[in-house]
Enzyme design. Structure first.
Site, mmCIF file in Angstrom:
data_model
loop_
_atom_site.group_PDB
_atom_site.id
_atom_site.type_symbol
_atom_site.label_atom_id
_atom_site.label_comp_id
_atom_site.label_asym_id
_atom_site.label_seq_id
_atom_site.Cartn_x
_atom_site.Cartn_y
_atom_site.Cartn_z
ATOM 1 N N LYS A 261 0.847 -1.208 0.000
ATOM 2 C CA LYS A 261 0.000 0.000 0.000
ATOM 3 C C LYS A 261 0.871 1.243 0.000
ATOM 4 O O LYS A 261 2.024 1.230 0.435
ATOM 5 C CB LYS A 261 -0.954 0.027 1.198
ATOM 6 C CG LYS A 261 -0.316 0.147 2.595
ATOM 7 C CD LYS A 261 -0.020 1.557 3.035
ATOM 8 C CE LYS A 261 0.722 1.573 4.371
ATOM 9 N NZ LYS A 261 1.599 2.714 4.578
ATOM 10 N N ASP B 91 -2.884 -1.198 9.798
ATOM 11 C CA ASP B 91 -3.263 -1.203 8.381
ATOM 12 C C ASP B 91 -3.516 -2.601 7.815
ATOM 13 O O ASP B 91 -3.634 -2.764 6.603
ATOM 14 C CB ASP B 91 -2.271 -0.388 7.514
ATOM 15 C CG ASP B 91 -0.840 -0.592 7.922
ATOM 16 O OD1 ASP B 91 -0.571 -1.645 8.506
ATOM 17 O OD2 ASP B 91 -0.010 0.290 7.632
HETATM 18 O O1 C5P Z 1 -0.524 -0.828 14.352
HETATM 19 P P1 C5P Z 1 0.887 -1.121 14.015
HETATM 20 O O2 C5P Z 1 1.400 -2.359 14.711
HETATM 21 O O3 C5P Z 1 1.162 -1.162 12.547
HETATM 22 O O4 C5P Z 1 1.726 0.089 14.572
HETATM 23 C C1 C5P Z 1 3.127 0.045 14.717
HETATM 24 C C2 C5P Z 1 3.572 1.238 15.528
HETATM 25 O O5 C5P Z 1 3.389 2.440 14.769
HETATM 26 C C3 C5P Z 1 2.801 1.471 16.803
HETATM 27 O O6 C5P Z 1 3.338 0.732 17.878
HETATM 28 C C4 C5P Z 1 2.952 2.954 17.004
HETATM 29 O O7 C5P Z 1 4.223 3.249 17.555
HETATM 30 C C5 C5P Z 1 2.945 3.484 15.594
HETATM 31 N N1 C5P Z 1 1.612 3.934 15.167
HETATM 32 C C6 C5P Z 1 1.082 5.116 15.690
HETATM 33 N N2 C5P Z 1 -0.149 5.547 15.301
HETATM 34 C C7 C5P Z 1 -0.858 4.853 14.379
HETATM 35 C C8 C5P Z 1 -0.352 3.662 13.822
HETATM 36 C C9 C5P Z 1 0.898 3.237 14.232
HETATM 37 O O8 C5P Z 1 1.730 5.772 16.522
HETATM 38 N N3 C5P Z 1 -2.055 5.306 14.004
#
Ligand code: C5P
Length: 318
Positions: A29, A159
């Site tokens: 993406k 995502d």
């Molecule tokens: O949700 P995901 O595991 O992909 O997120 C990885 C990291 O990216 C989270 O631990 C956070 O530090 C950051 N993140 C964030 N805000 C979001 C998505 C991700 O701060 N909306």
């Protein structure tokens, strides 16, 4: 003749005795708009984002087995060492989560053929998680409801739900609340990955340092949604927006130079993809993308991948 017929029978018999393997394709993406608000109490940032799935993908091959295993095979431009093995592997986590939810024994042999850069800001891990959910769902015939699958996807990463639905979609919440949007275009992109990945949490943390007073509400995606609905590349090029670009370039100044170079080679606009370090270039046509990629390769960026979007989310290809 007889000999031929015998061999046909043999081939059929061999096929019948082999367990069926299924291939699930999962797309990378890019974020056409990534509006980021002030960090929430749970550590995530509120987002208003527009995702697009593009024609750069991983293929996951699933087959029955007595135990659970995940093997990764990486393309040359993919840093295989960056893919966690053991229980941190996101495809394995997806299998275990689905098994726990459905009460199924977690078994199966999954092979992940990676083409999406690792830690590149193109959600390669999320694509694998979505495809793994779909792969084990098919293998175990769980009949899980779509809503439940989306909920499990959100548990695996912000995502991952988008990686299931694909196309072009708006994401809100922390990115996990997704709805498809009107997209009138076929958009041509060049993606330039960087060998060394960039940590998503580190880029978000740097955003917090640069913008301690970021608005509670993230910048609105409307301009990009309006541009996408026209199908006109020049309009979309003007509207592209990524709040993580500034922190990513601050951490990796060479990304700014790369953006300038691609725009000099004919791209309409260069943009850091998600939290980076992959840079994507929007071009006016397929020919424009091929020419920009050739120009970037000539400038020493050996890997410049041409891909069109939008494409489907995780789906069975055979
Ligand atoms: O949700 P995901 O595991 O992909 O997120 C990885 C990291 O990216 C989270 O631990 C956070 O530090 C950051 N993140 C964030 N805000 C979001 C998505 C991700 O701060 N909306």
């Amino acid at each position: 003749m007889t000999c031929d017929q015998d061999s046909v029978v043999e081939v059929r018999a061999e096929r019948a005795s082999k367990p069926p393997a299924l291939t699930i394709r999962a797309a990378a993406k890019i974020n056409l708009h990534l509006g980021v608000g002030r960090v929430r109490e749970d550590g995530f940032h509120p987002l208003d984002t527009v995702y697009q799935a593009i024609g750069l993908h991983d293929d996951l091959v699933i087959a029955p087995a007595d135990t659970l295993s995940v093997t990764t095979i990486a393309a040359d431009h993919v840093d295989a060492a960056g893919v966690p093995d053991g229980e941190d592997n996101i495809a394995l986590r997806a299998a275990r989560l689905l098994a726990a939810h459905t009460g199924h024994e977690p078994t199966g042999r999954l092979v992940v053929r990676k083409d999406i850069p690792v830690a590149g800001g193109m959600a390669g891990g999320s694509a694998d998680a979505a495809a793994a959910l779909m792969a084990f769902d098919r293998l175990w015939d769980t009949e899980i409801a779509d809503d439940d699958l989306l909920r499990l996807a959100a548990e695996l990463g912000s995502d991952v739900p988008f990686a299931l639905i694909g196309g072009t979609a708006r994401g809100r919440g922390r990115g996990e609340v997704v709805e498809p949007v009107d997209d009138a275009g076929v958009w041509w992109w060049v993606a330039v990955p960087t060998t060394e990945g960039l940590s998503t949490p580190a880029v978000y943390r740097h955003f917090d340092v640069l913008h301690p007073d970021a608005p509670l509400e993230p910048p609105n995606a409307e301009p990009v949604l309006a541009a996408v609905a026209t199908g006109e590349p020049v309009r979309l090029a003007r509207a592209l927006h990524n709040d993580l670009q500034e922190p990513a370039i601050d951490l990796r100044p060479e990304l700014g130079t790369l953006i300038e170079r691609g725009e000099a080679e004919g791209a309409l606009r260069g943009l850091v993809s998600g939290s980076g370090p992959t840079v994507v270039f929007l071009c006016d046509s397929r020919e424009g993308a091929v020419a920009t990629a050739a120009g970037l390769r000539g400038a020493g960026h050996d890997v410049a991948l041409v891909a069109a979007g939008p494409v489907a989310g995780a789906h069975v290809v055979d």
